[in-house]
Write an enzyme that holds these catalytic residues in place. Structure first.
Site, PDB file in Angstrom:
ATOM      1  N   ASP A   1       0.889  -1.167   0.000  1.00 52.58           N
ATOM      2  CA  ASP A   1       0.000   0.000   0.000  1.00 52.58           C
ATOM      3  C   ASP A   1       0.925   1.214   0.000  1.00 52.58           C
ATOM      4  O   ASP A   1       1.425   1.610   1.051  1.00 52.58           O
ATOM      5  CB  ASP A   1      -0.907  -0.005   1.223  1.00 52.58           C
ATOM      6  CG  ASP A   1      -1.811   1.216   1.273  1.00 52.58           C
ATOM      7  OD1 ASP A   1      -2.264   1.665   0.203  1.00 52.58           O
ATOM      8  OD2 ASP A   1      -2.048   1.738   2.386  1.00 52.58           O
TER       9      ASP A   1
ATOM     10  N   ASP B   1      -2.384   0.891   7.431  1.00 52.07           N
ATOM     11  CA  ASP B   1      -1.686   0.774   6.148  1.00 52.07           C
ATOM     12  C   ASP B   1      -1.216  -0.662   5.901  1.00 52.07           C
ATOM     13  O   ASP B   1      -1.233  -1.136   4.770  1.00 52.07           O
ATOM     14  CB  ASP B   1      -0.508   1.750   6.096  1.00 52.07           C
ATOM     15  CG  ASP B   1      -0.984   3.188   6.204  1.00 52.07           C
ATOM     16  OD1 ASP B   1      -1.552   3.694   5.223  1.00 52.07           O
ATOM     17  OD2 ASP B   1      -0.810   3.794   7.273  1.00 52.07           O
TER      18      ASP B   1
ATOM     19  N   GLU C   1      -1.369  -1.369  -4.971  1.00 47.16           N
ATOM     20  CA  GLU C   1      -2.562  -0.574  -5.269  1.00 47.16           C
ATOM     21  C   GLU C   1      -2.291   0.380  -6.432  1.00 47.16           C
ATOM     22  O   GLU C   1      -1.224   0.988  -6.514  1.00 47.16           O
ATOM     23  CB  GLU C   1      -2.964   0.221  -4.030  1.00 47.16           C
ATOM     24  CG  GLU C   1      -4.295   0.934  -4.170  1.00 47.16           C
ATOM     25  CD  GLU C   1      -4.701   1.601  -2.871  1.00 47.16           C
ATOM     26  OE1 GLU C   1      -5.445   0.962  -2.107  1.00 47.16           O
ATOM     27  OE2 GLU C   1      -4.278   2.729  -2.636  1.00 47.16           O
TER      28      GLU C   1
END
Length: 164
Positions: free
Chosen positions: A9, A140, A68
């Site tokens: 992430d 996160d 992502e």
């Protein structure tokens, strides 16, 4: 077939990571955490992200990196920094011969929680539940684990289609 997936992430200040092992339909938690960059300049933060991702790849020897995709942020400067953080993570993976898969945030949320508009707390709860963790991972890190879970589920769907 057993594979190890490194989920990332990306963020210029905090980059979450999560590592899973997939054996058929079974997922095993190998680790997770964050790179918290306290360096003031962006090039210094990018260097730390690159080094951190490279170290994880060397240590865990994943088969794939799942990351992502960039989303449209309200702040163009933040979106550019996010893109640069993603870029150094991808370059670290490619330099160490990993195949990279990208997933949209809404796809990850829908796959893990069931709705594309899930809140961070819902992602943390579902990641904890799916991986049978004793507590919620940091937000996160949970996002990174959710990205890795998404890759496992997509990969499992492709394997089922190949068997038809």
């Amino acid at each position: 077939m057993t594979v190890v997936i490194l989920g990332i992430d990306p963020g210029s200040r905090i980059t979450g990571y999560g590592i899973l092992r997939q054996e058929g339909r079974k997922l095993s938690y190998l680790g997770s955490g964050c790179f918290c960059n306290k360096v003031d300049n962006l090039p210094g933060r990018l260097k730390l992200i690159y080094a951190g991702v490279s170290e994880l790849i060397t240590k865990f020897k994943p088969d794939y990196l799942a990351i992502e995709q960039v989303f449209m942020a309200k702040n163009a400067d933040a979106a550019l920094k996010l893109g640069q953080a993603r870029g150094v993570a991808i370059v670290a993976a490619i330099n160490l011969n990993l195949t990279v898969f990208e997933y949209a945030a809404r796809q990850v949320k829908k796959m893990v929680v069931g709705t594309g508009s899930a809140e961070k707390s819902q992602i943390q709860y579902m990641v904890r539940t799916l991986l049978k963790l004793p507590a919620n991972p940091q937000a996160d890190a949970a996002d990174a684990l959710a990205i890795a879970i998404t890759h496992c589920q997509v990969n499992q769907n492709y394997l089922r289609m190949d068997q038809r």
